[in-house]
Design an enzyme around this catalytic site. Sequence first.
Site, PDB file in Angstrom:
ATOM      1  CG  ASP A 111      40.457  42.913  23.361  1.00  0.00           C
ATOM      2  OD1 ASP A 111      39.475  42.230  23.706  1.00  0.00           O
ATOM      3  OD2 ASP A 111      41.640  42.591  23.594  1.00  0.00           O
ATOM      4  CG  ASP A 113      44.355  43.478  25.234  1.00  0.00           C
ATOM      5  OD1 ASP A 113      43.619  43.061  26.139  1.00  0.00           O
ATOM      6  OD2 ASP A 113      44.276  43.081  24.055  1.00  0.00           O
ATOM      7  CG  ASN A 149      39.156  42.447  26.943  1.00  0.00           C
ATOM      8  OD1 ASN A 149      38.733  41.326  27.174  1.00  0.00           O
ATOM      9  ND2 ASN A 149      40.435  42.697  26.689  1.00  0.00           N
ATOM     10  CB  THR A 168      46.375  40.768  22.215  1.00  0.00           C
ATOM     11  OG1 THR A 168      46.039  42.173  22.160  1.00  0.00           O
ATOM     12  CG2 THR A 168      47.838  40.569  21.906  1.00  0.00           C
ATOM     13  CG  PHE A 205      36.512  37.092  25.519  1.00  0.00           C
ATOM     14  CD1 PHE A 205      37.236  38.155  24.989  1.00  0.00           C
ATOM     15  CD2 PHE A 205      35.164  37.276  25.826  1.00  0.00           C
ATOM     16  CE1 PHE A 205      36.624  39.391  24.771  1.00  0.00           C
ATOM     17  CE2 PHE A 205      34.556  38.508  25.612  1.00  0.00           C
ATOM     18  CZ  PHE A 205      35.286  39.567  25.076  1.00  0.00           C
ATOM     19  CG  ASN A 206      40.751  37.309  22.353  1.00  0.00           C
ATOM     20  OD1 ASN A 206      40.033  38.185  22.845  1.00  0.00           O
ATOM     21  ND2 ASN A 206      42.050  37.210  22.640  1.00  0.00           N
ATOM     22  CG  HIS A 220      44.966  35.443  28.952  1.00  0.00           C
ATOM     23  ND1 HIS A 220      44.841  34.082  29.147  1.00  0.00           N
ATOM     24  CD2 HIS A 220      44.068  36.023  29.785  1.00  0.00           C
ATOM     25  CE1 HIS A 220      43.898  33.847  30.042  1.00  0.00           C
ATOM     26  NE2 HIS A 220      43.419  35.008  30.456  1.00  0.00           N
ATOM     27  CG  ASP A 221      46.074  39.832  25.440  1.00  0.00           C
ATOM     28  OD1 ASP A 221      45.306  40.755  25.737  1.00  0.00           O
ATOM     29  OD2 ASP A 221      45.673  38.740  24.982  1.00  0.00           O
TER      30      ASP A 221
HETATM   31  O1  RIB Z   1      40.667  34.930  26.864  1.00  0.00           O
HETATM   32  C1  RIB Z   1      41.663  35.900  27.110  1.00  0.00           C
HETATM   33  C2  RIB Z   1      41.660  36.956  26.053  1.00  0.00           C
HETATM   34  O2  RIB Z   1      40.412  37.633  26.048  1.00  0.00           O
HETATM   35  C3  RIB Z   1      42.698  38.068  26.311  1.00  0.00           C
HETATM   36  O3  RIB Z   1      43.112  38.612  25.088  1.00  0.00           O
HETATM   37  C4  RIB Z   1      41.935  39.092  27.082  1.00  0.00           C
HETATM   38  O4  RIB Z   1      42.465  40.418  26.927  1.00  0.00           O
HETATM   39  C5  RIB Z   1      40.602  38.991  26.414  1.00  0.00           C
HETATM   40  O5  RIB Z   1      40.652  39.797  25.239  1.00  0.00           O
HETATM   41 CA    CA Z   2      42.963  41.014  24.725  1.00  0.00          CA
END
Ligand code: RIB
Ligand code: CA
Length: 310
Positions: A10, A15, A39, A124, A165-166, A239-240
């Site tokens: 996303d 990403d 996102n 991701t 979040f994801n 993160h990703d």
């Molecule tokens: O919490 C971080 C995640 O949420 C990452 O994948 C970032 O790109 C968002 O999608």
């Molecule tokens: Ca992401």
Amino acid sequence: MPVPVIVDCDPGHDDVFALWLAAGHPSLDLLAVTTVGGNVPLEHTSRNARIALTIAAVAGVPVAAGAAGPIARKLETAESIHGENGLGGPDLPEPAEPLDDRSATDLIAQTVLGSPEPVAIIATGPITNIAIALRDRPELLGRIREIVWMGGSTERGNWTPYAEFNAWVDPEALALVVGSGIRFTMVGLNVTHQALVTGAVRERLAAIGNATARFGDELLEFFCRTNEEVFGMPDGPLHDPVAVAVLADPGCLELTHTRLDIELAGTETVGATSVDLGGVLRREPNAWVAAGLDVERFWTGLADAVARLA
Ligand code: RIB
Ligand code: CA
């Protein structure tokens, strides 16, 4: 033999680096990309994934759009971190390649069923597309090597006190995928918060000096600013690409086989990833969970991959 992979994403700043690590690392063979609303809305994530490949001059990798939102909830997006178009910061070029006219499910199915080697899926974003593919195409269950997902946490969340979040966006999809029986690895905030874009990391990546690194530095300028504004984290956690590193360089991460359950009903805890590290519930282990990251090795792998791109 490189591991054949599909990246479901996303984009989103981090990403993009995940796509670049997947495309540039010699241990991986990026076969296809699918996109999901997360996102930012699907229209942007689908355009941004193609822009990421265009910047890196990665050609011939199909990008197909998937779900605009979660399977059972209303989409919640993260423009506060990624900007209105999902890639705040640089001017965005036109993507070099059109969006593939297949659905994400069809592209995933055709890629997996058409591969002589089992294909791994790296997700991701909210894991909606993978849940839909497994639900609608059960013949895939025996053909997918494993699923590695950036999301969740063994500790606290980031989007709510208890949910990352994801996981927050689509917990029902996450529960379906974890319950599928396919080897599942969760790469949560507990390790991705170690992948901090410090000044030294920015200098190291920028010094690569190619077009990909230059564009990436503009992304990181924006990403670090918004992470400081929203989370008080000036060195934004990237993160990703940490999820990609699980397959690109397995020695980079420490994984533990444990029990993972997803909270779907809590008033304040929906999306929480309940990781029973102590085995107190005495439930069957059902996931591999990242517990440690070799930070220097991770950044070296990412820098080497970016250097291989345009
Ligand atoms: O919490 C971080 C995640 O949420 C990452 O994948 C970032 O790109 C968002 O999608
Ligand atoms: Ca992401």
